[in-house]
Design an enzyme around this catalytic site. Sequence first.
Site, PDB file in Angstrom:
ATOM      1  N   THR A 140      83.353 -16.433  61.725  1.00 51.23           N
ATOM      2  CA  THR A 140      84.625 -16.791  60.938  1.00 51.23           C
ATOM      3  C   THR A 140      85.283 -15.457  60.156  1.00 51.23           C
ATOM      4  OG1 THR A 140      85.332 -18.369  58.923  1.00 51.23           O
ATOM      5  CG2 THR A 140      83.381 -17.253  58.632  1.00 51.23           C
ATOM      6  N   ASP A 167      89.041 -29.462  58.502  1.00 48.99           N
ATOM      7  CA  ASP A 167      88.652 -28.250  57.560  1.00 48.99           C
ATOM      8  C   ASP A 167      88.459 -28.961  56.166  1.00 48.99           C
ATOM      9  OD1 ASP A 167      87.630 -25.929  57.060  1.00 48.99           O
ATOM     10  OD2 ASP A 167      89.721 -25.081  56.863  1.00 48.99           O
ATOM     11  N   GLU A 195      78.310 -22.492  56.347  1.00 46.62           N
ATOM     12  CA  GLU A 195      78.308 -21.093  56.045  1.00 46.62           C
ATOM     13  C   GLU A 195      77.325 -20.447  55.621  1.00 46.62           C
ATOM     14  OE1 GLU A 195      81.747 -17.910  55.351  1.00 46.62           O
ATOM     15  OE2 GLU A 195      82.336 -20.017  55.807  1.00 46.62           O
TER      16      GLU A 195
END
Length: 314
Positions: free
Chosen positions: A155, A16, A95
């Site tokens: 998410t 991440d 994202e």
Amino acid sequence: MNTFQSLSQLTTLVVDSGDIESIVKYKPQDATTNPSLIYKAATMPAYEKFIHEAVSACRSRKIPTDKMLSAVCDYVSVLVGKHIAEHVPGVVSTEVDARLSYDKEACILKARELIALYEEYGVSKDKVLIKLAATWEGIQAAEQLEKEGIQCNLTLLFSFAQAKACAEASVTLISPFVGRISDWYKARKPEVLENEDPGVESVRKIYSYYKSNGYKTIVMGASFRNPEQVMALAGCDKLTVSPVILQQLQESHQSVCRTLHFESSLKALPERMSESEFRWEHNLDPMAVEKLAEGIRLFADDQQKMEQMIATYF
């Protein structure tokens, strides 16, 4: 073997981070990014070249002034993602702007634009997961995108209602936020933590529900606060972990045992939730309501910070 190696035999570990050095160091299958990580990466001297390249590309396309900042940010996100994709055999998650989280059509349009940019830079869409906030609108956008062959990572997932809706929408992957769930209970109901970590338990419940009903959506635990939370989910499909915790796992030689087990059945799938049912079920979980809104705000804040920084390059 160290704990990292032992855990890797049971679960696919994902880094991440937007920092390529961490990705090269840990050699993960996949990598995930978000607006906060992209902003952090963009402030590093090694990544400044991506900002210059993004500004140059947008100027050459004569993008309107009022859309320039957003376009440059998209280019930076894709350039960082492309760089990461060159070092992982699997997928990289990028994202959508969190400020679009409650606009289904805007999410779809932005996702298509990001995939088109990736393809321009030679990265095929099967190497990319588009991350969307697990709002009702985000989940519906993901369902449409999946039908177009665009894989999605939902998410900011905190409630069981979100998890159910994502499975029903046949999204590729979900990211339940273990640490943020635990943070909420630690601050308000610490007695709950005495017997079980609610963040860990949330992922276990989702995993069991998915497997027992035959849903194909991948469960990827995220937002970990310590190695113990990671180890407690050994056997989960995937776990996305920060470089700091990955380092701690590498330095440890604690034994790891599978805690999640695969089970499936041939029973009929549960009846699909309506929008009103989703909103009501999600609303019944005050932790999820609060953390989803907070997460969207925090990602939006970091997106704005990145825009402010990038604006200085014009």
